[in-house]
Design a protein around this motif. Sequence first.
Motif, PDB file in Angstrom:
ATOM      1  N   UNK A   1       0.836  -1.207   0.000  1.00  0.00           N
ATOM      2  CA  UNK A   1       0.000   0.000   0.000  1.00  0.00           C
ATOM      3  C   UNK A   1       0.868   1.252   0.000  1.00  0.00           C
ATOM      4  N   UNK A   2       2.011   1.171   0.679  1.00  0.00           N
ATOM      5  CA  UNK A   2       2.915   2.320   0.751  1.00  0.00           C
ATOM      6  C   UNK A   2       3.505   2.663  -0.613  1.00  0.00           C
ATOM      7  N   UNK A   3       3.635   1.661  -1.490  1.00  0.00           N
ATOM      8  CA  UNK A   3       4.147   1.934  -2.840  1.00  0.00           C
ATOM      9  C   UNK A   3       3.102   2.666  -3.677  1.00  0.00           C
ATOM     10  N   UNK A   4       1.850   2.301  -3.496  1.00  0.00           N
ATOM     11  CA  UNK A   4       0.777   3.054  -4.151  1.00  0.00           C
ATOM     12  C   UNK A   4       0.748   4.481  -3.597  1.00  0.00           C
ATOM     13  N   UNK A   5       0.867   4.601  -2.279  1.00  0.00           N
ATOM     14  CA  UNK A   5       0.849   5.921  -1.647  1.00  0.00           C
ATOM     15  C   UNK A   5       1.993   6.791  -2.142  1.00  0.00           C
ATOM     16  N   UNK A   6       3.171   6.196  -2.362  1.00  0.00           N
ATOM     17  CA  UNK A   6       4.310   6.961  -2.858  1.00  0.00           C
ATOM     18  C   UNK A   6       4.051   7.488  -4.266  1.00  0.00           C
ATOM     19  N   UNK A   7       3.381   6.687  -5.083  1.00  0.00           N
ATOM     20  CA  UNK A   7       3.025   7.137  -6.434  1.00  0.00           C
ATOM     21  C   UNK A   7       2.005   8.264  -6.370  1.00  0.00           C
ATOM     22  N   UNK A   8       1.013   8.106  -5.506  1.00  0.00           N
ATOM     23  CA  UNK A   8       0.019   9.170  -5.302  1.00  0.00           C
ATOM     24  C   UNK A   8       0.707  10.456  -4.868  1.00  0.00           C
ATOM     25  N   UNK A   9       1.629  10.339  -3.911  1.00  0.00           N
ATOM     26  CA  UNK A   9       2.318  11.520  -3.391  1.00  0.00           C
ATOM     27  C   UNK A   9       3.140  12.201  -4.478  1.00  0.00           C
ATOM     28  N   UNK A  10       3.797  11.409  -5.327  1.00  0.00           N
ATOM     29  CA  UNK A  10       4.541  12.010  -6.436  1.00  0.00           C
ATOM     30  C   UNK A  10       3.607  12.784  -7.361  1.00  0.00           C
ATOM     31  N   UNK A  11       2.465  12.180  -7.713  1.00  0.00           N
ATOM     32  CA  UNK A  11       1.537  12.833  -8.631  1.00  0.00           C
ATOM     33  C   UNK A  11       0.929  14.099  -8.017  1.00  0.00           C
ATOM     34  N   UNK A  12       0.902  14.161  -6.691  1.00  0.00           N
ATOM     35  CA  UNK A  12       0.397  15.361  -6.012  1.00  0.00           C
ATOM     36  C   UNK A  12       1.477  16.427  -5.863  1.00  0.00           C
ATOM     37  N   UNK A  13       2.708  16.086  -6.182  1.00  0.00           N
ATOM     38  CA  UNK A  13       3.834  16.980  -5.924  1.00  0.00           C
ATOM     39  C   UNK A  13       4.118  17.892  -7.112  1.00  0.00           C
ATOM     40  N   UNK A  14       4.926  18.921  -6.858  1.00  0.00           N
ATOM     41  CA  UNK A  14       5.332  19.836  -7.928  1.00  0.00           C
ATOM     42  C   UNK A  14       6.178  19.116  -8.970  1.00  0.00           C
TER      43      UNK A  14
END
Length: 238
Positions: free
Chosen positions: A205-218
Amino acid sequence: MGDRVMGDKVAIITAGGSGMGAAAARRLAADGFNIAVLSSSGKGEALAEELGGIGVTGSNQSAEDLERLVSRTMERWGRIDALVNSAGHGPRKGLLELTDEDWHKGIEVYFLNVVRAVRLVTPVMVGQKGGAIINISTAWAFEPSPMFPTSAVARAGLASFTKLFADQYAADNVRMNNVLPGWIDSLPATEERRQGVPMARYGKSEEIAATVAFLASDGAGYITGQNIRVDGGLMRSV
């Protein structure tokens, strides 16, 4: 933890009480976002309290519950920089055993959950001249599995919606992308499924979360309208 002072950015996570949604909330909080969580159980409120944010118990199938979440978020922080649309589970039956009601339910769970939240949040993001919307979809959106018929059909529609949205709002610097998870550890594991993955393991789940966080980032500021597979190579040939 009360009104813990965090960064200036604000993220809303729907269906965020457990699984990938909760992992995304934790990761975004760690990245400095203020967090607002919608969950149909009390878990979302508990998680939000732990993260110093806002929790609302309600459903992303309810426009009223979503309005309550967005209103509380705007009252507290005055902006919304990221929206993460997670989802529950829709009907699963044999293809022709699914009733009209089952198909409607699948569209509610896997497609309209996004549309409702996006209607509310997009005007805020357009007004800010920036924002990121990330939808947690499925690796089977384009190569459907008979195990998940309503998910595959509704999320193929979500992919089209995402492209239409990206076209319309890119000039406002409002981005939308889909994350397509394969077999993730929030699901019951089977050896047969694990062996079908080139990386020979379930994702975290943390790997999905990391992808989400990247897409939310600048750093993802030039990415919109995309469907990004995070599946250990499962759909590598598609």
